[in-house]
Scaffold this active site. Structure first.
Site, PDB file in Angstrom:
ATOM      1  N   HIS A 106      15.530 -85.521  64.846  1.00 34.06           N
ATOM      2  CA  HIS A 106      16.584 -85.284  63.867  1.00 34.06           C
ATOM      3  C   HIS A 106      17.153 -83.848  63.851  1.00 34.06           C
ATOM      4  CE1 HIS A 106      15.308 -89.130  62.096  1.00 34.06           C
ATOM      5  NE2 HIS A 106      14.078 -88.648  62.033  1.00 34.06           N
TER       6      HIS A 106
HETATM    7  O1  RIB Z   1      15.140 -88.147  57.628  1.00 36.82           O
HETATM    8  C1  RIB Z   1      14.837 -87.151  58.586  1.00 36.82           C
HETATM    9  C2  RIB Z   1      14.725 -85.809  57.940  1.00 36.82           C
HETATM   10  O2  RIB Z   1      13.668 -85.818  56.981  1.00 36.82           O
HETATM   11  C3  RIB Z   1      14.356 -84.691  58.941  1.00 36.82           C
HETATM   12  O3  RIB Z   1      14.920 -83.470  58.516  1.00 36.82           O
HETATM   13  C4  RIB Z   1      12.860 -84.630  58.837  1.00 36.82           C
HETATM   14  O4  RIB Z   1      12.348 -83.334  59.189  1.00 36.82           O
HETATM   15  C5  RIB Z   1      12.668 -84.877  57.365  1.00 36.82           C
HETATM   16  O5  RIB Z   1      12.887 -83.635  56.682  1.00 36.82           O
END
Ligand code: RIB
Ligand code: CA
Length: 314
Positions: A244
């Site tokens: 992500h």
């Molecule tokens: O949904 C993904 C996000 O939530 C990313 O930033 C992961 O690190 C968590 O913070």
């Protein structure tokens, strides 16, 4: 080459946050990290503040200033994600107590002070976790809204829908009221949604490319990704997990890797069933104002090539 782009990274490390921080620190010609502010998210604030410093030390950058911010959402009880990130939030590599200090100044005050000091429109906020710190800064100092160049955030989803509930993405779900403040602030927003991040999977070959760099930072990151991907492989049956947070930094470095459109985005803050949903008017069925650039597609291999090359510089 212009002067480096000034950013503040707001983060809740998190193995994928680590990849984002390393990508930024590996790109000093394009990015100047003014500071890192931590927030409660994947794991509690004390842990995210320790993890951010561990990551900087893995990257050989104990000079980076790390500021602790909010330890809980604006009004709701904290939700964390140890089930994804492990008890430390940074499971994978052997960890250690960082020697670099945590700054005395609160992260929210650092954001406000920096935006009031730097020339207007020159500082970008890169948020990788819940939006509590940014919402508090905007609420305590409304004048800074006009000073922020843009907020580039990992959060939300449309076609991919939710990852923590059937309709909500984690960063938004943890503090939906904070997200509402940010999305109504009028500050230019760029959203790296799950629609993008679920297209950048940590395939085995990609992790091995990082591991084979052989540096302390690269080996540690590969060990983090070995651990991090297991949850999503189990849940989605995918080859690798979605990486992500580094998409936020990659967008700054190579926006041409991404595609999306300007949309209206509103946050569900009332319904328990759909709390934290990013209601994205992708098909423009309303005349609500377009308040965010919503990214949906990405050149996945181009992204991993960039990440690997820059981490290799640390
Ligand atoms: O949904 C993904 C996000 O939530 C990313 O930033 C992961 O690190 C968590 O913070
Ligand atoms: Ca994160």
């Amino acid at each position: 080459m212009g002067s480096p782009r000034k950013i503040i990274i707001d983060t809740d490390p998190g193995q994928d946050d680590a990849a984002a921080i390393m990508l930024a620190l590996g790109s000093p010609e394009e990015i100047e990290v003014l500071g890192i502010t931590t927030v409660a998210g994947n794991v509690p604030l004390a842990r995210t503040s320790t993890n951010a410093r561990i990551i900087c030390e893995f990257a050989g950058r104990p000079d980076v200033k790390v500021y602790a911010g909010a330890e809980r959402p604006l009004k709701r009880k904290p939700i964390s994600a140890e089930h994804v990130h492990g008890a430390t939030g940074l499971d994978g590599p052997p960890l250690f107590e960082p020697t670099m200090p945590l700054q005395d100044q609160n992260g929210v005050d650092f954001i406000i002070e920096t935006l009031r000091r730097e020339p207007k429109g020159t500082v970008t906020l890169c948020t990788l976790g819940p939006l509590t710190n940014v919402a508090l800064a905007l609420t305590r100092a409304p004048d800074i809204a006009a000073s922020i160049r843009e907020i580039v955030l990992m959060g939300g989803a449309y076609f991919e829908v939710g990852n923590i509930t059937p309709t909500a993405e984690f960063n938004i779900y943890v503090d939906p009221e904070a997200a509402e403040i940010v999305f109504k602030s009028g500050v230019p927003l760029v959203m790296l949604t799950l629609d993008v991040t679920h297209k950048v999977l940590t395939l085995k070959a990609r992790i091995e490319s990082i591991r084979s760099l052989g540096t302390r930072a690269a080996v540690a990151l590969a060990q983090m990704l070995d651990f991090f991907e297991r949850f999503d492989i189990e849940k989605y049956g995918s080859d690798g997990g979605p990486l992500h947070d580094p998409t936020v930094i990659a967008y700054l470095l190579k926006p041409e890797l991404f595609a999306g459109r300007d949309c209206n985005v509103e946050i569900e803050v009332n319904s328990e069933l759909t709390l934290g949903m990013t209601v994205i008017d992708w098909w423009r069925v309303t005349d609500r104002p377009k308040n965010a650039k919503v990214l949906k597609d990405v050149d996945a291999q181009g992204f991993f090539d960039l990440l690997t090359e820059r981490v290799g510089r640390l």
